[in-house]
Design an enzyme around this catalytic site. Structure first.
Site, PDB file in Angstrom:
ATOM      1  N   CYS A   1      23.977 103.369  49.128  1.00 21.49           N
ATOM      2  CA  CYS A   1      24.375 102.538  47.989  1.00 21.49           C
ATOM      3  C   CYS A   1      25.239 100.811  47.745  1.00 21.49           C
ATOM      4  CB  CYS A   1      25.629 103.598  46.524  1.00 21.49           C
ATOM      5  SG  CYS A   1      26.242 102.999  45.520  1.00 21.49           S
ATOM      6  N   TYR A   2      26.213 100.231  47.842  1.00 22.70           N
ATOM      7  CA  TYR A   2      26.698  99.005  48.014  1.00 22.70           C
ATOM      8  C   TYR A   2      26.119  98.827  48.887  1.00 22.70           C
ATOM      9  CZ  TYR A   2      28.898  95.239  47.597  1.00 22.70           C
ATOM     10  OH  TYR A   2      29.288  93.487  48.054  1.00 22.70           O
TER      11      TYR A   2
ATOM     12  N   HIS B   1      24.608 109.262  47.035  1.00 24.07           N
ATOM     13  CA  HIS B   1      25.731 109.316  48.420  1.00 24.07           C
ATOM     14  C   HIS B   1      26.138 110.778  49.165  1.00 24.07           C
ATOM     15  CE1 HIS B   1      28.575 106.284  46.673  1.00 24.07           C
ATOM     16  NE2 HIS B   1      27.893 106.378  45.640  1.00 24.07           N
TER      17      HIS B   1
END
Ligand code: XMP
Length: 519
Positions: free
Chosen positions: A85-86, A175
């Site tokens: 993700c990030y 995730h």
């Protein structure tokens, strides 16, 4: 326990709500991992000498100036990297790709389609097939760095998985650490074992030996005090420390009179007889119950218990000549450093897990041998140390004890009723083979009287509420769906065998909106 003898996975935290779950998944696979806030990641990288690095998700946007980055050293090191993700976005950006700002980050279920093979999903996912994942929408990589190719896409995520297989860098927009990505744990295992070559060497046997060496080095010839509550954490800590420094350890059991049936006696028996440990058993029931009798307010009850606990503990400690160290059963989730939304690393310590204020007041240093462990690891360690199964598997019990299961003032009479009724309830749960399926089960004696008929007579006695919940960590919980016959059986026994209870009800509230305890 981060020694070079372990395979270690470094997890760099960018502030995602679920970063701890990455550590759980890695440890469940038998590999040691530590979560480190991004600001401290470079130093941790040098210290831990990890075999692999995982970058977490996070709430920030990489397009914002000053937003967090991974230390360049991890990309230069050639170590395998998994970026979530990030983490995916900062990896792409730091390696020369392009990321565009989108909407605020949000979670959602999505289907991805596998486009090409990858070492990440070898033996798990096949090319051309669709699989469910838990996606995080927000910023989006629009151009991959050189060397990267797309391995999976979804409707909204053209780069759901992108990797540079030669450099062993794998990035996912979803995730894998959450249960809503059903195959996520398998992807993480592929990464740590097949790609990074970690060994599953995080065993409790190894932990035990290292922890003992560490305690000896810290304590030297000093004296250690341990407040024993009868709970699993403080008990495991005490047994471990006793193994390390023997009779330099003294345990103090402050019996506040708010424990469950036979609890104090069982703990004393076990520690004195089975472990031959110096143990001071302080009967302080009069002091606690006297102070709680007129107190209606739940928060004031808690404060009173905390204050008295420190008073009694300090007094008893002085009697045995004090100590240099205070042992506590603090766990990893209580000390884990996480990235706060304001950007700085913040340390969260749940105050109720500590004997708050004591170390300063008594000028003691802390010994916290379980600081690196999750709850299930503490149970595994307890087993390794030979603590009996029935003890290790006991439901959690709050520090303030039965006082928070008796709304209103606390009296000996009410405590007696509650203890007897609760013992029957738990006995029925054990007989039905349900004890280990339930996170926590207990009774609450309500400050309500209702009418009943017993034999030929009319009664006017109390209401007892039964509670049972399933949970993973106590943060959220569902009520346990007992069979009605079970509830009927438990209620009949309680009303017949416990004088003072005329009615039994079952609590079907989940958390949220309810809490587990009634207070
Ligand atoms: P609540 O009632 O807040 O409880 O939903 C969540 C979990 O925490 C336990 N609990 C405590 N544990 N000291 C503890 O060690 C405390 O003061 C305390 N208060 C609540 C509760 O039993 C449940 O498992």
């Amino acid at each position: 326990m981060s020694t070079p003898t372990h395979s270690t996975v470094l997890i760099i935290d960018f502030g995602s709500q679920v970063t701890q779950l990455i550590a759980r998944r890695v440890r469940e696979a038998g590999v040691y991992s530590e979560v480190i806030p991004f600001q401290n990641a470079e130093a941790a990288f040098q210290r831990l000498k990890p075999k692999a690095v995982i970058l977490s998700g996070g709430p920030d946007s990489v397009t914002r100036e000053g937003s967090p980055r991974a230390p360049q050293v991890i990309f230069d090191s050639g170590l395998p990297i998994m970026s979530i993700c990030y983490g995916q976005q900062t990896t792409a950006l730091q390696l020369g790709g392009v990321v565009e700002g989108g909407h605020a980050a949000e979670f959602g279920r999505a289907e991805i389609t596998i486009k090409e093979k990858s070492a990440l999903f070898e033996g798990v996912w096949d090319v051309g097939q669709n699989y469910p994942v838990w996606m995080s929408h927000g910023d989006r990589v629009t151009q991959l760095p050189a060397g990267f190719t797309v391995k999976a896409t979804s409707e909204n995520a053209p780069f759901a998985i992108a990797s540079d297989e030669a450099r062993k860098i794998f990035t996912t927009m979803f995730h894998p650490e959450v249960v809503h990505t059903p195959d996520g744990a398998k992807l993480i295992r592929n990464f740590i074992f097949n790609v990074a070559g970690c060994k599953a060497d995080w065993t409790m046997k190894a932990f035990r030996e290292e922890a003992i060496a560490k305690i000896r080095a810290q304590v030297g010839k000093g004296r250690v005090l341990c407040g024993l509550s009868g709970g699993v954490d403080s008990s495991v800590a005490a047994v471990l420390i006793h193994e390390a420094v023997g009779d330099q350890l003294t345990c103090v059991l402050v019996d506040h009179g708010l424990m469950r049936q036979n609890e104090a006696a069982d703990v004393v028996e076990m520690f004195r007889k089975a472990y031959n440990m110096p143990l001071v058993h302080v009967d302080a029931a009069d002091e606690f119950i006297g102070a709680l009798e007129g107190e209606q307010d739940p928060e004031k009850k808690r404060k009173t218990i905390g204050r008295l606990f420190i008073d009694v503990f300090e007094r008893e400690a002085r009697k045995i000549g004090g100590a240099d160290f205070l042992a506590q059963g603090t766990l990893y989730p209580d000390v884990i450093e996480s990235v706060s939304f304001t950007g700085g690393p913040s340390v969260t310590i749940k105050s109720h897990h500590n004997v708050g204020g004591l170390p300063d007041r008594m000028n003691m240093k802390l010994v916290e041998p379980l600081r690196d462990l999750f709850k299930d690891e503490v149970r595994a360690l307890g087993k390794e140390l030979g603590l009996p199964d029935h003890f290790i598997g006991r439901h959690p019990f709050p520090g303030p004890g039965l006082a928070i299961r008796l709304p209103g003032g606390v009296t000996r009479e009410k405590l007696d009723i509650l203890r007897k009724a609760d013992a029957i309830y738990i006995d029925e749960i054990r007989k039905a083979g349900l004890y280990d399926k339930i996170w926590q089960a207990f009774s609450v004696l309500l400050p309500v009287h209702t009418v009943g008929v017993m034999g030929d007579g009319r009664t006017y006695d109390r209401v007892l509420a039964l509670r049972a919940v399933t949970s993973v960590d106590g943060m959220t919980a569902d009520f346990y769906p007992f069979d009605m016959n079970f509830l009927g059986r438990a209620a009949t026994r309680i009303i017949n065998e416990v004088k003072g209870v005329s009615r039994v009800v079952y609590d079907v509230t989940s958390k949220p909106p309810g809490t587990i305890e009634w207070e």
